[in-house]
Design an enzyme around this catalytic site. Sequence first.
Site, PDB file in Angstrom:
ATOM      1  N   GLY A  10       0.850  -1.193   0.000  1.00 42.35           N
ATOM      2  CA  GLY A  10       0.000   0.000   0.000  1.00 42.35           C
ATOM      3  C   GLY A  10       0.887   1.244   0.000  1.00 42.35           C
ATOM      4  O   GLY A  10       2.119   1.147   0.026  1.00 42.35           O
ATOM      5  N   GLN A  11       0.249   2.409  -0.044  1.00 41.99           N
ATOM      6  CA  GLN A  11       1.027   3.666  -0.074  1.00 41.99           C
ATOM      7  C   GLN A  11       1.979   3.739   1.124  1.00 41.99           C
ATOM      8  O   GLN A  11       3.178   3.965   0.978  1.00 41.99           O
ATOM      9  CB  GLN A  11       0.093   4.875  -0.002  1.00 41.99           C
ATOM     10  CG  GLN A  11      -0.853   5.036  -1.154  1.00 41.99           C
ATOM     11  CD  GLN A  11      -1.505   6.400  -1.129  1.00 41.99           C
ATOM     12  OE1 GLN A  11      -1.079   7.316  -1.816  1.00 41.99           O
ATOM     13  NE2 GLN A  11      -2.543   6.562  -0.330  1.00 41.99           N
ATOM     14  N   VAL A  12       1.431   3.535   2.309  1.00 42.40           N
ATOM     15  CA  VAL A  12       2.242   3.651   3.527  1.00 42.40           C
ATOM     16  C   VAL A  12       3.126   2.413   3.691  1.00 42.40           C
ATOM     17  O   VAL A  12       4.302   2.518   4.049  1.00 42.40           O
ATOM     18  CB  VAL A  12       1.323   3.872   4.756  1.00 42.40           C
ATOM     19  CG1 VAL A  12       2.131   3.937   6.044  1.00 42.40           C
ATOM     20  CG2 VAL A  12       0.517   5.161   4.587  1.00 42.40           C
ATOM     21  N   ASP A  30       1.968  -9.166   2.204  1.00 44.42           N
ATOM     22  CA  ASP A  30       0.704  -8.626   1.700  1.00 44.42           C
ATOM     23  C   ASP A  30      -0.307  -9.776   1.625  1.00 44.42           C
ATOM     24  O   ASP A  30       0.005 -10.898   2.036  1.00 44.42           O
ATOM     25  CB  ASP A  30       0.882  -7.894   0.363  1.00 44.42           C
ATOM     26  CG  ASP A  30       1.239  -8.824  -0.778  1.00 44.42           C
ATOM     27  OD1 ASP A  30       1.207 -10.054  -0.590  1.00 44.42           O
ATOM     28  OD2 ASP A  30       1.544  -8.318  -1.875  1.00 44.42           O
ATOM     29  N   TYR A 102      -2.761   2.395  11.829  1.00 46.33           N
ATOM     30  CA  TYR A 102      -3.131   3.693  11.253  1.00 46.33           C
ATOM     31  C   TYR A 102      -4.651   3.822  11.206  1.00 46.33           C
ATOM     32  O   TYR A 102      -5.351   2.863  10.882  1.00 46.33           O
ATOM     33  CB  TYR A 102      -2.545   3.847   9.841  1.00 46.33           C
ATOM     34  CG  TYR A 102      -1.043   3.724   9.872  1.00 46.33           C
ATOM     35  CD1 TYR A 102      -0.242   4.834  10.124  1.00 46.33           C
ATOM     36  CD2 TYR A 102      -0.427   2.470   9.735  1.00 46.33           C
ATOM     37  CE1 TYR A 102       1.142   4.709  10.221  1.00 46.33           C
ATOM     38  CE2 TYR A 102       0.949   2.340   9.828  1.00 46.33           C
ATOM     39  CZ  TYR A 102       1.716   3.457  10.075  1.00 46.33           C
ATOM     40  OH  TYR A 102       3.081   3.328  10.187  1.00 46.33           O
ATOM     41  N   THR A 104      -7.916   7.151  10.839  1.00 43.59           N
ATOM     42  CA  THR A 104      -8.327   8.225   9.920  1.00 43.59           C
ATOM     43  C   THR A 104      -9.165   9.303  10.599  1.00 43.59           C
ATOM     44  O   THR A 104      -9.840   9.035  11.598  1.00 43.59           O
ATOM     45  CB  THR A 104      -9.157   7.592   8.771  1.00 43.59           C
ATOM     46  OG1 THR A 104      -9.802   8.606   8.026  1.00 43.59           O
ATOM     47  CG2 THR A 104     -10.223   6.640   9.299  1.00 43.59           C
ATOM     48  N   ASP A 105      -9.158  10.495  10.010  1.00 42.19           N
ATOM     49  CA  ASP A 105     -10.053  11.562  10.487  1.00 42.19           C
ATOM     50  C   ASP A 105     -11.512  11.226  10.183  1.00 42.19           C
ATOM     51  O   ASP A 105     -12.412  11.904  10.693  1.00 42.19           O
ATOM     52  CB  ASP A 105      -9.690  12.893   9.824  1.00 42.19           C
ATOM     53  CG  ASP A 105      -9.980  12.882   8.338  1.00 42.19           C
ATOM     54  OD1 ASP A 105      -9.167  12.316   7.582  1.00 42.19           O
ATOM     55  OD2 ASP A 105     -11.046  13.396   7.927  1.00 42.19           O
ATOM     56  N   TYR A 128     -16.772   2.872   6.209  1.00 44.23           N
ATOM     57  CA  TYR A 128     -15.301   2.912   6.340  1.00 44.23           C
ATOM     58  C   TYR A 128     -14.912   3.557   7.678  1.00 44.23           C
ATOM     59  O   TYR A 128     -14.120   2.987   8.438  1.00 44.23           O
ATOM     60  CB  TYR A 128     -14.701   3.694   5.161  1.00 44.23           C
ATOM     61  CG  TYR A 128     -13.233   4.016   5.327  1.00 44.23           C
ATOM     62  CD1 TYR A 128     -12.259   3.026   5.221  1.00 44.23           C
ATOM     63  CD2 TYR A 128     -12.804   5.318   5.598  1.00 44.23           C
ATOM     64  CE1 TYR A 128     -10.904   3.311   5.375  1.00 44.23           C
ATOM     65  CE2 TYR A 128     -11.453   5.616   5.749  1.00 44.23           C
ATOM     66  CZ  TYR A 128     -10.510   4.615   5.643  1.00 44.23           C
ATOM     67  OH  TYR A 128      -9.176   4.909   5.813  1.00 44.23           O
TER      68      TYR A 128
HETATM   69  P1  NDP Z   1      -3.692   1.799   0.508  1.00 44.82           P
HETATM   70  O1  NDP Z   1      -5.072   1.591   0.004  1.00 44.82           O
HETATM   71  O2  NDP Z   1      -2.659   2.389  -0.390  1.00 44.82           O
HETATM   72  O3  NDP Z   1      -3.095   0.438   1.062  1.00 44.82           O
HETATM   73  C1  NDP Z   1      -3.855  -0.451   1.806  1.00 44.82           C
HETATM   74  C2  NDP Z   1      -3.216  -1.792   1.623  1.00 44.82           C
HETATM   75  O4  NDP Z   1      -4.003  -2.738   2.357  1.00 44.82           O
HETATM   76  C3  NDP Z   1      -3.169  -2.265   0.170  1.00 44.82           C
HETATM   77  O5  NDP Z   1      -1.868  -2.655  -0.159  1.00 44.82           O
HETATM   78  C4  NDP Z   1      -4.130  -3.443   0.155  1.00 44.82           C
HETATM   79  O6  NDP Z   1      -3.670  -4.451  -0.695  1.00 44.82           O
HETATM   80  C5  NDP Z   1      -4.063  -3.884   1.581  1.00 44.82           C
HETATM   81  N1  NDP Z   1      -5.184  -4.743   1.915  1.00 44.82           N
HETATM   82  C6  NDP Z   1      -6.500  -4.565   1.652  1.00 44.82           C
HETATM   83  N2  NDP Z   1      -7.200  -5.626   2.072  1.00 44.82           N
HETATM   84  C7  NDP Z   1      -6.302  -6.487   2.598  1.00 44.82           C
HETATM   85  C8  NDP Z   1      -6.400  -7.770   3.171  1.00 44.82           C
HETATM   86  N3  NDP Z   1      -7.563  -8.423   3.285  1.00 44.82           N
HETATM   87  N4  NDP Z   1      -5.270  -8.373   3.601  1.00 44.82           N
HETATM   88  C9  NDP Z   1      -4.072  -7.768   3.479  1.00 44.82           C
HETATM   89  N5  NDP Z   1      -3.920  -6.561   2.932  1.00 44.82           N
HETATM   90  C10 NDP Z   1      -5.023  -5.932   2.496  1.00 44.82           C
HETATM   91  O7  NDP Z   1      -3.838   2.652   1.826  1.00 44.82           O
HETATM   92  P2  NDP Z   1      -2.824   3.672   2.516  1.00 44.82           P
HETATM   93  O8  NDP Z   1      -1.444   3.137   2.477  1.00 44.82           O
HETATM   94  O9  NDP Z   1      -3.106   5.021   1.967  1.00 44.82           O
HETATM   95  O10 NDP Z   1      -3.398   3.619   3.999  1.00 44.82           O
HETATM   96  C11 NDP Z   1      -2.626   3.192   5.110  1.00 44.82           C
HETATM   97  C12 NDP Z   1      -3.433   3.425   6.354  1.00 44.82           C
HETATM   98  O11 NDP Z   1      -3.733   4.789   6.491  1.00 44.82           O
HETATM   99  C13 NDP Z   1      -4.774   2.685   6.405  1.00 44.82           C
HETATM  100  O12 NDP Z   1      -4.999   2.238   7.716  1.00 44.82           O
HETATM  101  C14 NDP Z   1      -5.786   3.756   6.057  1.00 44.82           C
HETATM  102  O13 NDP Z   1      -7.047   3.480   6.628  1.00 44.82           O
HETATM  103  C15 NDP Z   1      -5.136   4.967   6.687  1.00 44.82           C
HETATM  104  N6  NDP Z   1      -5.525   6.236   6.098  1.00 44.82           N
HETATM  105  C16 NDP Z   1      -5.373   6.463   4.744  1.00 44.82           C
HETATM  106  C17 NDP Z   1      -5.739   7.677   4.194  1.00 44.82           C
HETATM  107  C18 NDP Z   1      -5.585   7.964   2.725  1.00 44.82           C
HETATM  108  O14 NDP Z   1      -5.863   9.104   2.316  1.00 44.82           O
HETATM  109  N7  NDP Z   1      -5.136   7.015   1.908  1.00 44.82           N
HETATM  110  C19 NDP Z   1      -6.289   8.757   5.025  1.00 44.82           C
HETATM  111  C20 NDP Z   1      -6.411   8.412   6.422  1.00 44.82           C
HETATM  112  C21 NDP Z   1      -6.023   7.207   6.911  1.00 44.82           C
HETATM  113  P3  NDP Z   1      -4.423  -4.729  -2.099  1.00 44.82           P
HETATM  114  O15 NDP Z   1      -4.292  -3.463  -2.883  1.00 44.82           O
HETATM  115  O16 NDP Z   1      -3.661  -5.884  -2.630  1.00 44.82           O
HETATM  116  O17 NDP Z   1      -5.830  -5.045  -1.728  1.00 44.82           O
END
Ligand code: NDP
Length: 298
Positions: A10-12, A30, A102, A104-105, A128
């Site tokens: 994911g991004q983070v 992952d 992590y 969220t707001d 969500y």
């Molecule tokens: P991303 O959507 O970029 O990444 C989330 C990751 O979670 C993806 O790599 C996804 O993989 C993975 N994922 C989803 N479902 C599953 C699963 N069942 N098992 C394992 N992995 C899974 O999110 P961010 O990196 O942006 O977010 C990181 C954190 O920050 C999260 O907790 C999010 O709630 C929080 N956050 C994000 C914000 C934003 O603007 N993005 C704002 C506020 C909070 P795949 O793609 O393969 O499904």
Amino acid sequence: MKILLLGKNGQVGWELQRSLAPLGELLALDSRSQDYCGDLNDLTGLSATVRRFAPDVIVNAAAYTAVDKAESEPQLARRVNAEAPAVLAREAKRLNALLVHYSTDYVFAGNGDTPWLENDPVAPLSVYGSSKLEGEQAIQASGCSHLIFRTSWVYAARGNNFAKTMLRLSRERDSLNVIDDQFGAPTGADLLADVTAHAIRTLRQQPELGGLYHFAAAGETTWCRYARFVLEQAQVAGVDLKVTPTMVGAITTEAYPTPVKRPNNSRLNTQKLQNAFELRLPDWQAGVARMLIETLEK
Ligand code: NDP
């Protein structure tokens, strides 16, 4: 130190792979990982992973983040965002490990114009938001050592992001209208990852600093002003735009309806984090400008 990272792509998660690597032995997973289960939808597999690897620190960057889609998949959103963190917390407590998570707001109602404090009343507007809140509460109730970072408006250099979309649209289209009544601070995944590594190290010496923290870059903007900033930077870099910064139109949330209403106020008060970890969070413009240079150089 043994560190288990979930959601590595994911991004983070991607940035955490970089920032956590120097801290010790890192197992990054992952949902498709083979040797160890990294699927947050598989609660038994997840718990087996933690027991087998026996980490000192679990960093959970995985989440169900599709805000609109969550309305039609509430069970899956809840499993990944609430039940899986509960399992991680239970296992962390058993191992005496630290859990970093992590949030969220979106746990707030999104009204008003004051930056949210950690102890402000929560009132999520969406599936969500509710599922993320439930995840936070499960971790807190477990009694495990934890760090929960509530963040907002996250972007990363890798993959798609708002800035890249604005750049593309301003080259393709003749006009561009962007929402100007939602406020927040664009926060880089790289910043989140770097501060996470710093906080993990600090907590080893000062475990009493565990808890819930708000985390966003400094300053505030709207999506419209953010778009204009991106286009200004692109112009400085010599990019030819059909829509220049001053041509970007300001619209209200009502003019751009989405299945789930987005918060108007995503401002987060980050004083607690800055004081506890002796940090100064940089202005949002610094990170966005840097990400744009990297994007435009490609
Ligand atoms: P991303 O959507 O970029 O990444 C989330 C990751 O979670 C993806 O790599 C996804 O993989 C993975 N994922 C989803 N479902 C599953 C699963 N069942 N098992 C394992 N992995 C899974 O999110 P961010 O990196 O942006 O977010 C990181 C954190 O920050 C999260 O907790 C999010 O709630 C929080 N956050 C994000 C914000 C934003 O603007 N993005 C704002 C506020 C909070 P795949 O793609 O393969 O499904």
